[in-house]
Motif scaffolding. Structure first.
Motif, short mmCIF file in Angstrom:
data_model
loop_
_atom_site.label_atom_id
_atom_site.label_comp_id
_atom_site.label_asym_id
_atom_site.label_seq_id
_atom_site.Cartn_x
_atom_site.Cartn_y
_atom_site.Cartn_z
N ALA A 41 73.81 62.39 35.56
CA ALA A 41 72.96 63.06 36.64
C ALA A 41 73.60 63.97 37.56
CB ALA A 41 72.30 61.77 37.49
N ARG A 42 74.89 63.63 37.89
CA ARG A 42 75.80 64.44 38.58
C ARG A 42 75.94 66.12 37.88
NH1 ARG A 42 81.66 62.78 40.90
NH2 ARG A 42 82.38 63.55 38.84
N ALA A 43 76.34 65.97 36.62
CA ALA A 43 76.42 67.40 35.93
C ALA A 43 75.17 67.98 35.94
CB ALA A 43 77.20 66.88 34.67
N VAL A 44 73.99 67.09 35.64
CA VAL A 44 72.86 67.87 35.31
C VAL A 44 72.70 68.65 36.67
CG1 VAL A 44 70.27 67.45 35.12
CG2 VAL A 44 71.95 66.48 33.50
N GLY A 45 72.53 68.06 37.97
CA GLY A 45 72.50 68.43 39.25
C GLY A 45 71.14 68.62 39.69
N LEU A 46 70.23 67.83 39.42
CA LEU A 46 68.80 68.31 39.78
C LEU A 46 68.69 68.11 41.28
CD1 LEU A 46 66.76 66.20 37.14
CD2 LEU A 46 67.47 68.90 37.09
N PRO A 47 68.01 68.79 41.97
CA PRO A 47 67.63 68.68 43.50
C PRO A 47 66.84 67.38 43.54
CG PRO A 47 66.17 70.22 42.61
CD PRO A 47 66.93 69.94 41.54
N MET A 48 66.87 66.79 44.82
CA MET A 48 65.84 65.82 45.25
C MET A 48 64.51 66.07 44.86
SD MET A 48 67.72 63.45 46.39
CE MET A 48 66.26 62.41 47.26
N LEU A 49 63.76 65.12 44.49
CA LEU A 49 62.33 65.47 43.73
C LEU A 49 61.59 65.90 44.74
CD1 LEU A 49 60.50 64.99 41.18
CD2 LEU A 49 59.95 62.77 42.16
N ASP A 50 61.03 67.21 44.22
CA ASP A 50 60.11 67.75 45.14
C ASP A 50 58.83 68.15 44.09
OD1 ASP A 50 58.34 69.54 46.65
OD2 ASP A 50 59.53 71.24 45.92
N ARG A 51 59.17 68.60 42.99
CA ARG A 51 57.91 68.53 41.90
C ARG A 51 58.48 68.11 40.60
NH1 ARG A 51 55.65 74.47 41.00
NH2 ARG A 51 57.89 75.21 41.75
N MET A 52 57.57 67.33 39.94
CA MET A 52 57.85 66.67 38.58
C MET A 52 57.91 67.89 37.53
SD MET A 52 55.94 63.25 38.69
CE MET A 52 56.53 62.79 36.91
N TYR A 53 58.70 67.50 36.47
CA TYR A 53 58.74 68.71 35.32
C TYR A 53 57.35 68.91 35.13
CZ TYR A 53 58.98 70.48 30.73
OH TYR A 53 58.96 71.29 29.47
N LYS A 54 56.26 68.03 35.01
CA LYS A 54 54.73 68.44 34.38
C LYS A 54 54.08 69.29 35.53
CE LYS A 54 52.69 64.12 36.15
NZ LYS A 54 51.99 63.07 35.69
N GLU A 55 54.75 69.00 36.91
CA GLU A 55 54.01 70.01 37.90
C GLU A 55 54.32 71.45 37.83
OE1 GLU A 55 53.11 66.34 40.84
OE2 GLU A 55 55.36 67.19 40.80
N TYR A 56 55.32 71.88 37.08
CA TYR A 56 55.63 73.31 36.80
C TYR A 56 54.73 73.77 35.88
CZ TYR A 56 60.08 72.53 39.50
OH TYR A 56 60.82 72.49 40.42
N PRO A 57 54.18 75.11 35.98
CA PRO A 57 53.33 75.96 35.07
C PRO A 57 54.63 76.33 33.93
CG PRO A 57 53.22 76.95 37.20
CD PRO A 57 54.45 76.19 37.37
N PRO A 58 53.78 76.16 32.74
CA PRO A 58 54.48 76.18 31.27
C PRO A 58 55.66 77.47 31.45
CG PRO A 58 52.52 75.84 31.05
CD PRO A 58 52.67 76.01 32.26
N GLY A 59 56.84 77.21 31.28
CA GLY A 59 58.05 78.15 31.28
C GLY A 59 58.62 78.59 32.63
N GLU A 60 58.00 77.78 33.69
CA GLU A 60 58.54 78.08 34.99
C GLU A 60 59.39 76.91 35.59
OE1 GLU A 60 55.71 79.54 37.71
OE2 GLU A 60 54.57 80.66 36.35
N ALA A 61 59.80 76.07 34.91
CA ALA A 61 60.53 74.65 35.43
C ALA A 61 61.79 75.48 35.35
CB ALA A 61 60.50 73.69 34.43
N ASP A 98 62.93 60.22 37.95
CA ASP A 98 61.52 60.51 38.51
C ASP A 98 61.10 61.67 38.35
OD1 ASP A 98 61.14 57.89 39.49
OD2 ASP A 98 61.78 58.29 41.48
N HIS A 99 61.99 62.89 37.94
CA HIS A 99 61.48 64.13 37.58
C HIS A 99 60.64 64.11 36.42
CE1 HIS A 99 64.46 65.80 40.49
NE2 HIS A 99 63.65 66.83 40.39
N PHE A 100 60.69 63.10 35.58
CA PHE A 100 59.84 63.03 34.53
C PHE A 100 58.82 61.98 34.19
CE2 PHE A 100 64.16 64.73 33.47
CZ PHE A 100 63.59 66.06 33.11
N LEU A 101 57.83 61.82 33.37
CA LEU A 101 57.03 60.78 33.15
C LEU A 101 56.60 60.67 31.80
CD1 LEU A 101 55.69 58.46 34.44
CD2 LEU A 101 53.60 59.95 34.95
N GLU A 102 55.53 61.54 31.20
CA GLU A 102 55.18 61.38 29.92
C GLU A 102 56.23 61.62 28.99
OE1 GLU A 102 51.59 62.69 32.49
OE2 GLU A 102 53.66 63.28 32.26
N GLU A 103 57.08 62.43 29.23
CA GLU A 103 58.53 62.66 28.38
C GLU A 103 59.15 61.39 27.95
OE1 GLU A 103 57.33 66.04 30.42
OE2 GLU A 103 58.08 64.11 31.13
#
Length: 196
Positions: A41-61, A98-103
């Motif tokens: 997780a530290r290497a991936v470096g995601l920000p604190m959750l604001d929007r889940m992956y599924k909440e981005y329009p396709p191609g904009e994550a 928490d950034h993911f769900l259906e995945e």
């Protein structure tokens, strides 16, 4: 068929001892011919959750999120290396998850907990069981629990002392349990589309 397993690790601390357990699991599963990747997780470096992956329009994550979503969807099973912080979950690993769900859906997950103390991350393990189940994973009944992590594994992830011997003894059942559920879930997904 080769099992594709992602191992998730979430400590952001500077002197990370739990990475020893993650490294041990990577090596031990590869020796069983699994295709394994460590997701730090530290290497991936995601920000604190604001929007889940599924909440981005396709191609904009963000690129890191898109890459990780692809890896999660392609995996057959997951292992969460869960350190215990004050009787709870590591925030870095929880944030990544928490950034993911259906995945995550319709795949087995296993928990390998650890702590510096003698309880071996048992409280974190219990907390993760409910979280992973809620996120659509089948959590296997076998767990690994490593107490006194700094003494049970050396800096290369090799078992040492009584704690390391206990880990090495418990690992085969843990791995067999995960492999059985991985094969069962893969066969069922091939036979029938998930109900939702």
């Amino acid at each position: 068929m080769t099992n594709r397993v992602l191992i998730f690790y979430g400590s952001y601390r500077s002197n990370r001892q739990g990475i020893r357990l993650a490294d041990y699991l990577v090596r031990a599963l590869r020796e069983r011919d699994a295709e394994v990747e460590l997701i730090d997780a530290r290497a991936v470096g995601l920000p604190m959750l604001d929007r889940m992956y599924k909440e981005y329009p396709p191609g904009e994550a963000p690129e890191a999120l898109e890459r990780l979503a692809t890896k999660i969807r392609a995996a057959d099973a997951f292992i969460f290396v869960a350190g215990e912080y004050n009787w709870g979950q590591q925030p870095g690993l929880k944030n990544l998850t928490d950034h993911f769900l259906e995945e995550w859906y319709w795949r087995p997950a296993a928990i390998a907990s650890y702590s510096a103390g003698r309880l071996a991350g048992a409280h974190a393990s219990v907390a993760w069981h409910g979280t992973l189940s809620e996120m659509g994973m089948v959590v296997i009944s076998s767990t690994l629990s490593v107490g006194a992590i700094g003494h049970a594994l050396d800096e290369h992830g090799a078992p040492t002392g009584d704690g390391g011997a206990a880990l090495a003894q418990a690992f085969p059942r843990f791995a067999d349990d995960l492999a059985w559920w991985t094969a069962a879930a893969r066969e069922q997904r091939a036979r029938s589309a998930p109900p939702y």
